[in-house]
Design a protein around this motif. Structure first.
Motif, PDB file in Angstrom:
ATOM      1  N   THR A  38       0.807  -1.653  -0.319  1.00  0.00           N
ATOM      2  CA  THR A  38       0.081  -0.070  -0.079  1.00  0.00           C
ATOM      3  C   THR A  38       0.847   1.473  -0.082  1.00  0.00           C
ATOM      4  O   THR A  38       2.518   1.113   0.353  1.00  0.00           O
ATOM      5  N   ALA A  39      -0.173   1.978   0.159  1.00  0.00           N
ATOM      6  CA  ALA A  39       0.864   3.785  -0.346  1.00  0.00           C
ATOM      7  C   ALA A  39       1.605   3.610   1.345  1.00  0.00           C
ATOM      8  O   ALA A  39       2.855   4.557   1.537  1.00  0.00           O
ATOM      9  N   ALA A  40       0.732   3.582   2.357  1.00  0.00           N
ATOM     10  CA  ALA A  40       1.190   3.810   3.352  1.00  0.00           C
ATOM     11  C   ALA A  40       2.915   2.904   4.010  1.00  0.00           C
ATOM     12  O   ALA A  40       4.034   2.951   4.675  1.00  0.00           O
ATOM     13  N   ASP A  41       3.058   1.783   3.261  1.00  0.00           N
ATOM     14  CA  ASP A  41       4.005   0.400   3.361  1.00  0.00           C
ATOM     15  C   ASP A  41       4.787   1.610   2.628  1.00  0.00           C
ATOM     16  O   ASP A  41       6.004   1.335   3.280  1.00  0.00           O
ATOM     17  N   VAL A  42       4.719   1.909   1.175  1.00  0.00           N
ATOM     18  CA  VAL A  42       6.421   2.881   0.839  1.00  0.00           C
ATOM     19  C   VAL A  42       5.978   4.239   1.447  1.00  0.00           C
ATOM     20  O   VAL A  42       7.506   4.550   2.045  1.00  0.00           O
ATOM     21  N   ARG A  43       6.187   4.666   2.359  1.00  0.00           N
ATOM     22  CA  ARG A  43       6.341   5.765   3.121  1.00  0.00           C
ATOM     23  C   ARG A  43       7.208   5.653   4.324  1.00  0.00           C
ATOM     24  O   ARG A  43       8.055   5.660   4.609  1.00  0.00           O
ATOM     25  N   ALA A  44       6.098   4.343   4.694  1.00  0.00           N
ATOM     26  CA  ALA A  44       7.032   3.073   5.942  1.00  0.00           C
ATOM     27  C   ALA A  44       8.711   2.459   5.499  1.00  0.00           C
ATOM     28  O   ALA A  44       9.472   3.355   6.425  1.00  0.00           O
ATOM     29  N   LEU A  45       8.841   2.960   4.020  1.00  0.00           N
ATOM     30  CA  LEU A  45      10.120   2.183   3.605  1.00  0.00           C
ATOM     31  C   LEU A  45      10.703   3.270   3.514  1.00  0.00           C
ATOM     32  O   LEU A  45      11.848   3.344   4.346  1.00  0.00           O
ATOM     33  N   ARG A  46      10.022   4.784   3.060  1.00  0.00           N
ATOM     34  CA  ARG A  46      11.160   5.754   2.977  1.00  0.00           C
ATOM     35  C   ARG A  46      11.299   5.787   4.562  1.00  0.00           C
ATOM     36  O   ARG A  46      13.002   7.082   4.813  1.00  0.00           O
ATOM     37  N   ALA A  47      10.529   6.154   5.318  1.00  0.00           N
ATOM     38  CA  ALA A  47      11.207   6.325   6.328  1.00  0.00           C
ATOM     39  C   ALA A  47      12.373   5.992   6.967  1.00  0.00           C
ATOM     40  O   ALA A  47      12.819   6.136   8.215  1.00  0.00           O
ATOM     41  N   ALA A  48      12.323   4.428   6.806  1.00  0.00           N
ATOM     42  CA  ALA A  48      13.345   3.636   7.184  1.00  0.00           C
ATOM     43  C   ALA A  48      14.460   3.625   6.713  1.00  0.00           C
ATOM     44  O   ALA A  48      15.688   2.735   7.351  1.00  0.00           O
ATOM     45  N   HIS A  49      14.408   4.397   5.265  1.00  0.00           N
ATOM     46  CA  HIS A  49      15.435   4.329   4.772  1.00  0.00           C
ATOM     47  C   HIS A  49      15.794   5.876   4.353  1.00  0.00           C
ATOM     48  O   HIS A  49      15.236   5.775   2.908  1.00  0.00           O
ATOM     49  N   PRO A  50      15.795   6.947   4.962  1.00  0.00           N
ATOM     50  CA  PRO A  50      15.812   7.913   4.000  1.00  0.00           C
ATOM     51  C   PRO A  50      16.970   8.188   3.046  1.00  0.00           C
ATOM     52  O   PRO A  50      17.868   7.959   2.941  1.00  0.00           O
ATOM     53  N   GLY A  51      16.008   9.391   1.858  1.00  0.00           N
ATOM     54  CA  GLY A  51      17.088   9.863   1.131  1.00  0.00           C
ATOM     55  C   GLY A  51      17.436   8.907  -0.145  1.00  0.00           C
ATOM     56  O   GLY A  51      18.064   8.894  -0.586  1.00  0.00           O
ATOM     57  N   VAL A  52      16.310   7.594   0.534  1.00  0.00           N
ATOM     58  CA  VAL A  52      17.281   6.382  -0.646  1.00  0.00           C
ATOM     59  C   VAL A  52      15.296   6.165  -1.580  1.00  0.00           C
ATOM     60  O   VAL A  52      14.786   6.027  -1.069  1.00  0.00           O
ATOM     61  N   PRO A  53      15.852   6.406  -2.918  1.00  0.00           N
ATOM     62  CA  PRO A  53      14.453   6.693  -4.314  1.00  0.00           C
ATOM     63  C   PRO A  53      13.516   5.305  -4.488  1.00  0.00           C
ATOM     64  O   PRO A  53      14.343   4.292  -4.045  1.00  0.00           O
ATOM     65  N   VAL A  54      13.054   5.423  -4.714  1.00  0.00           N
ATOM     66  CA  VAL A  54      12.274   4.565  -5.071  1.00  0.00           C
ATOM     67  C   VAL A  54      11.042   4.198  -6.001  1.00  0.00           C
ATOM     68  O   VAL A  54      11.338   4.914  -6.893  1.00  0.00           O
ATOM     69  N   VAL A  55      11.411   2.516  -6.316  1.00  0.00           N
ATOM     70  CA  VAL A  55      11.418   2.883  -7.264  1.00  0.00           C
ATOM     71  C   VAL A  55      10.515   1.252  -8.158  1.00  0.00           C
ATOM     72  O   VAL A  55      10.408   0.320  -6.853  1.00  0.00           O
ATOM     73  N   SER A  56       9.259   1.600  -8.100  1.00  0.00           N
ATOM     74  CA  SER A  56       8.611   0.494  -8.672  1.00  0.00           C
ATOM     75  C   SER A  56       7.680   0.021  -9.803  1.00  0.00           C
ATOM     76  O   SER A  56       7.863   0.377 -10.402  1.00  0.00           O
ATOM     77  N   TYR A  57       7.880  -1.255  -9.705  1.00  0.00           N
ATOM     78  CA  TYR A  57       7.848  -2.216 -10.755  1.00  0.00           C
ATOM     79  C   TYR A  57       6.042  -1.873 -10.853  1.00  0.00           C
ATOM     80  O   TYR A  57       4.954  -1.188  -9.859  1.00  0.00           O
ATOM     81  N   ALA A  58       5.421  -1.519 -12.481  1.00  0.00           N
ATOM     82  CA  ALA A  58       4.279  -1.148 -12.805  1.00  0.00           C
ATOM     83  C   ALA A  58       3.367  -2.270 -12.570  1.00  0.00           C
ATOM     84  O   ALA A  58       2.045  -1.415 -12.029  1.00  0.00           O
ATOM     85  N   ASN A  59       3.139  -3.220 -11.758  1.00  0.00           N
ATOM     86  CA  ASN A  59       2.624  -4.263 -10.922  1.00  0.00           C
ATOM     87  C   ASN A  59       2.134  -3.216  -9.666  1.00  0.00           C
ATOM     88  O   ASN A  59       2.181  -4.468  -8.796  1.00  0.00           O
TER      89      ASN A  59
ATOM     90  N   ASP B   3      -2.097   4.644  -6.245  1.00  0.00           N
ATOM     91  CA  ASP B   3      -1.404   5.179  -5.451  1.00  0.00           C
ATOM     92  C   ASP B   3      -0.308   4.976  -5.153  1.00  0.00           C
ATOM     93  O   ASP B   3       0.410   5.738  -4.084  1.00  0.00           O
ATOM     94  N   VAL B   4       0.378   3.593  -4.822  1.00  0.00           N
ATOM     95  CA  VAL B   4       2.180   3.438  -4.220  1.00  0.00           C
ATOM     96  C   VAL B   4       2.864   3.943  -5.925  1.00  0.00           C
ATOM     97  O   VAL B   4       3.776   4.705  -5.363  1.00  0.00           O
ATOM     98  N   LYS B   5       2.124   4.284  -6.954  1.00  0.00           N
ATOM     99  CA  LYS B   5       3.167   4.936  -7.982  1.00  0.00           C
ATOM    100  C   LYS B   5       3.190   6.239  -7.126  1.00  0.00           C
ATOM    101  O   LYS B   5       4.022   7.154  -7.621  1.00  0.00           O
ATOM    102  N   ALA B   6       1.956   6.973  -6.720  1.00  0.00           N
ATOM    103  CA  ALA B   6       2.415   8.642  -6.480  1.00  0.00           C
ATOM    104  C   ALA B   6       3.339   8.153  -5.565  1.00  0.00           C
ATOM    105  O   ALA B   6       3.539   9.235  -5.768  1.00  0.00           O
TER     106      ALA B   6
END
Ligand code: 13P
Ligand code: SF4
Length: 328
Positions: free
Chosen positions: A117-138, A142-145
């Motif tokens: 979910t989008a909340a999971d992505v925000r939690a990953l960002r918080a755990a890895h500050p400054g690390v860019p996120v690449v999401s599979y098209a699948n 909300d997650v792409k955003a």
């Protein structure tokens, strides 16, 4: 070719790919859909995992998820019918927000998209500050955003490397992630998603298929690493087609969704396809009657919040820009 000859050629092709008793039934729906499609000025797009009567019978544009996303942005029609799964219809809507995008069955989901979910992505960002996120098209819109860039299996390595970082959060497919990690120096932080279709293949099945049929093996990178280790070639939906055109094997086992082999069979009549079949239950929710009903009633429209579209579009555009750079 005139329309009658076209239809006879289509009937003959479907008879080569499907049980011939089914063909008249499919042709009846294909005729109805063709008439409605013209009346509505619609474009029908179909992913390579769609059944042959859809892929060859009614689709104007076919391909992998990357090709379909690009085509949605480029095509002239205001009405798109996406024969694929929900995230593909969302990608079309994100890249063509002023067009109407219909998905003949809104329940056509994806185990990978459902894994995060989008909340999971925000939690990953918080755990890895400054690390860019690449999401599979699948993934969902909300997650792409929440992501810096999207990728497909066709361009995942290039997109990861284009982020210009020695560490990237790559989600949600852990097997695709492990395969990408094996192709690049970039360190990847992975999520635990899997494709419910590709994860069921085992290395033993692949060995058995190879020995029993004396076939070469191609596998999609959503398969487990031990399965990929048994394959002669690992690649995306499109890369598999290119590999076949290059290698022209006598016999090949396609370790991916079953309809891929059906849809390629007509293009490569000299190749014998062994089908260690796994069907995607989500892709198979799309049927000719469902496409007809969607076009007739203009129903099952994909709707996404405008703010989400803007942010998800930036992630998809970044992926497309990498493709344009590679092609230049
Ligand atoms: P592609 O990105 O290769 O089209 O694959 C999409 C998919 O759902 C694979 O299982
Ligand atoms: Fe999702 Fe797997 Fe089906 Fe592709 S084959 S749509 S990844 S569940």
């Amino acid at each position: 070719m005139n329309p009658a000859a076209d239809r006879a050629a289509l009937a003959a092709m479907l008879e080569r790919l499907l049980p011939c008793v089914e063909v008249p039934y499919h042709l009846m729906w294909i005729d109805r859909i063709d008439a409605l499609k013209r009346e509505r000025g619609a474009v029908i797009m179909a992913h390579s995992y769609q059944s042959p009567e859809i892929f060859h019978g009614v689709a104007d544009i076919t391909g992998d998820s990357l090709a379909l996303a690009q085509a949605a942005a480029d095509c002239d029609a205001d009405l798109i019918v996406m024969c694929g799964v929900h995230f593909m219809a969302e990608s079309a809507k994100i890249l063509a927000p002023h067009k109407t995008v219909l998905l003949p069955d809104l329940e056509a989901g994806c185990s990978l998209a459902a894994s995060i979910t989008a909340a999971d992505v925000r939690a990953l960002r918080a755990a890895h500050p400054g690390v860019p996120v690449v999401s599979y098209a699948n993934t969902s819109a909300d997650v792409k955003a929440e992501s810096d860039a999207c990728c497909t299996s066709a361009n995942a390595v290039q997109v990861v490397e284009a982020m210009g970082s020695d560490k990237v959060i790559f989600l949600p497919d852990r097997y695709l992630g492990r395969w990408v990690a094996s192709q690049t120096e970039v360190e990847l932080v992975l999520w635990h998603g899997t494709c419910e279709v590709h994860e069921t293949f085992t290395a033993q099945q692949v060995r058995h298929t190879r020995e029993q049929f004396d076939a070469l093996v191609v596998a999609h990178p959503e398969c487990a690493p031990e399965v990929l280790a048994e394959a002669d070639f690992v690649g995306s939906t499109t890369a598999m087609g290119r590999w076949l055109a290059r290698e022209r094997p006598q016999r090949v086992a396609m370790v991916t969704e079953c309809s891929m082999a059906d849809n390629l069979r007509d293009q490569f009549p000299q190749v014998e396809f062994i089908k260690p079949c796994n069907l995607c239950p989500h892709m198979k929710r799309i049927t000719l009657p469902a496409i007809h009903a969607a076009l007739r009633d203009l129903r099952h429209e994909v709707v996404i919040d405008a703010g989400v579209i803007g942010r998800a579009r930036a992630a998809l555009e970044r992926m497309l820009a990498v493709g344009r750079r590679e092609a230049a």
